[in-house]
Design a protein around this motif. Structure first.
Motif, mmCIF file in Angstrom:
data_model
loop_
_atom_site.group_PDB
_atom_site.id
_atom_site.type_symbol
_atom_site.label_atom_id
_atom_site.label_comp_id
_atom_site.label_asym_id
_atom_site.label_seq_id
_atom_site.Cartn_x
_atom_site.Cartn_y
_atom_site.Cartn_z
ATOM 1 N N SER A 107 -27.091 1.423 -18.696
ATOM 2 C CA SER A 107 -26.258 2.522 -18.240
ATOM 3 C C SER A 107 -25.523 3.102 -19.442
ATOM 4 N N TYR A 108 -25.229 4.376 -19.377
ATOM 5 C CA TYR A 108 -24.461 4.982 -20.471
ATOM 6 C C TYR A 108 -23.721 6.224 -19.995
ATOM 7 N N LYS A 109 -22.568 6.427 -20.568
ATOM 8 C CA LYS A 109 -21.791 7.646 -20.349
ATOM 9 C C LYS A 109 -21.984 8.511 -21.586
ATOM 10 N N PRO A 110 -22.599 9.679 -21.462
ATOM 11 C CA PRO A 110 -23.015 10.440 -22.639
ATOM 12 C C PRO A 110 -21.893 11.082 -23.448
ATOM 13 N N THR A 111 -20.752 11.347 -22.819
ATOM 14 C CA THR A 111 -19.624 11.949 -23.535
ATOM 15 C C THR A 111 -18.336 11.279 -23.071
ATOM 16 N N PRO A 112 -17.254 11.408 -23.857
ATOM 17 C CA PRO A 112 -15.985 10.797 -23.444
ATOM 18 C C PRO A 112 -15.248 11.573 -22.364
ATOM 19 N N SER A 113 -15.741 12.736 -21.992
ATOM 20 C CA SER A 113 -15.065 13.581 -21.014
ATOM 21 C C SER A 113 -14.897 12.873 -19.681
ATOM 22 N N GLY A 114 -13.780 13.110 -19.035
ATOM 23 C CA GLY A 114 -13.532 12.535 -17.721
ATOM 24 C C GLY A 114 -14.497 13.029 -16.671
ATOM 25 N N SER A 115 -15.125 14.178 -16.901
ATOM 26 C CA SER A 115 -16.083 14.724 -15.940
ATOM 27 C C SER A 115 -17.512 14.255 -16.223
ATOM 28 N N SER A 116 -17.685 13.464 -17.266
ATOM 29 C CA SER A 116 -19.009 12.946 -17.617
ATOM 30 C C SER A 116 -19.339 11.725 -16.770
ATOM 31 N N HIS A 117 -20.511 11.720 -16.154
ATOM 32 C CA HIS A 117 -20.909 10.629 -15.261
ATOM 33 C C HIS A 117 -21.937 9.721 -15.926
ATOM 34 N N THR A 118 -21.878 8.444 -15.554
ATOM 35 C CA THR A 118 -22.797 7.440 -16.086
ATOM 36 C C THR A 118 -24.187 7.619 -15.489
ATOM 37 N N ARG A 119 -25.190 7.400 -16.323
ATOM 38 C CA ARG A 119 -26.581 7.416 -15.885
ATOM 39 C C ARG A 119 -27.294 6.202 -16.465
ATOM 40 N N CYS A 120 -28.534 5.985 -16.106
ATOM 41 C CA CYS A 120 -29.295 4.862 -16.660
ATOM 42 C C CYS A 120 -30.492 5.382 -17.444
ATOM 43 N N GLN A 121 -30.720 4.790 -18.603
ATOM 44 C CA GLN A 121 -31.876 5.128 -19.422
ATOM 45 C C GLN A 121 -32.850 3.967 -19.398
ATOM 46 N N VAL A 122 -34.111 4.276 -19.113
ATOM 47 C CA VAL A 122 -35.168 3.273 -19.073
ATOM 48 C C VAL A 122 -36.166 3.592 -20.182
ATOM 49 N N ASP A 123 -36.452 2.606 -21.041
ATOM 50 C CA ASP A 123 -37.341 2.821 -22.184
ATOM 51 C C ASP A 123 -38.501 1.842 -22.203
ATOM 52 N N SER A 135 -39.111 7.293 -22.758
ATOM 53 C CA SER A 135 -37.711 7.200 -22.361
ATOM 54 C C SER A 135 -37.468 8.122 -21.174
ATOM 55 N N THR A 136 -36.831 7.602 -20.144
ATOM 56 C CA THR A 136 -36.561 8.391 -18.949
ATOM 57 C C THR A 136 -35.190 8.022 -18.395
ATOM 58 N N ASP A 137 -34.507 8.984 -17.813
ATOM 59 C CA ASP A 137 -33.180 8.758 -17.258
ATOM 60 C C ASP A 137 -33.214 8.709 -15.734
ATOM 61 N N ILE A 138 -32.371 7.849 -15.179
ATOM 62 C CA ILE A 138 -32.095 7.851 -13.746
ATOM 63 C C ILE A 138 -30.731 8.496 -13.584
#
Length: 200
Positions: A107-123, A135-138
């Motif tokens: 899982s990763y949060k792409p930016t520090p912004s409060g409106s940025s949501h976590t997603r999952c990267q599968v490689d 590489s693909t994102d969920i």
């Protein structure tokens, strides 16, 4: 699936710890072994580990997600490591290795912004070069909520990869519209076929 069973044991072990199990208890040791099994795997004589590394002095805090190959007498490729991504919150990690190759999920949060949501990267990670073959994102549709976790499992003798976890909104084309998801990647290591989502 074996890793679904691991996840159930993980939850049971956490409950025991919360109820006051001692630091040296067998339950705590078993939990540590379960956690390690979710982020370490062996294929072709080489051992691979996925870890998160806090970036020193970074403000706001962020973590690099690193896949590492350990040196050993049975591994023809030698030691090495590659950074697969960066997250602005502590990532959830999973790794699976089989005769087809190495798969990672985080899982990763792409930016520090409060409106940025976590997603999952599968490689799909190349066992020899540690480079990302695929590489693909969920991601929740339109980025309106987070995908909180991503575990890995396999079917069809390892040819099909399964990612599963929890999320806060709908995934593209999902069936079920529930908080728990299963993403099935048919022939993950040999094709670019998109995931099929089921939720429950």
């Amino acid at each position: 699936m074996q890793r679904f069973k691991s996840a159930v044991w993980f939850c049971a072990a956490v409950s025991l710890a919360a109820c006051g199990a001692s630091e040296e208890s067998p339950e705590k040791e078993a939990l540590a072994q379960q956690e390690a099994a979710l982020t370490t795997g062996t294929t072709q004589g080489c051992t691979y580990t996925l870890s998160s590394v806090p970036v020193s002095g970074a403000m706001p805090p962020r973590w690099d997600i690193v896949v590492t190959r350990a040196a050993s007498g049975t591994c023809a490729h030698g030691a090495g490591s590659v950074t697969l991504g960066t997250s602005f919150n502590p990532p959830y990690l999973a790794l699976l290795a089989n005769s087809y190759g190495v798969a990672t999920a985080f899982s990763y949060k792409p930016t520090p912004s409060g409106s940025s949501h976590t997603r999952c990267q599968v490689d799909h990670v190349d066992p020899a070069t540690l480079g990302s073959v695929r590489s693909t994102d969920i991601t929740v549709m339109y980025g309106t909520a987070s995908v909180y976790s991503c575990n890995l499992d396999q079917t069809d003798g390892g040819a099909t990869l399964v990612a599963y976890g929890t999320k806060g909104g709908p995934l593209p084309g999902e069936v079920g519209n529930r908080p728990n998801y299963v993403a099935t990647y048919y022939n993950f290591f040999t094709s670019t076929t998109p995931a099929v989502y089921y939720t429950y």
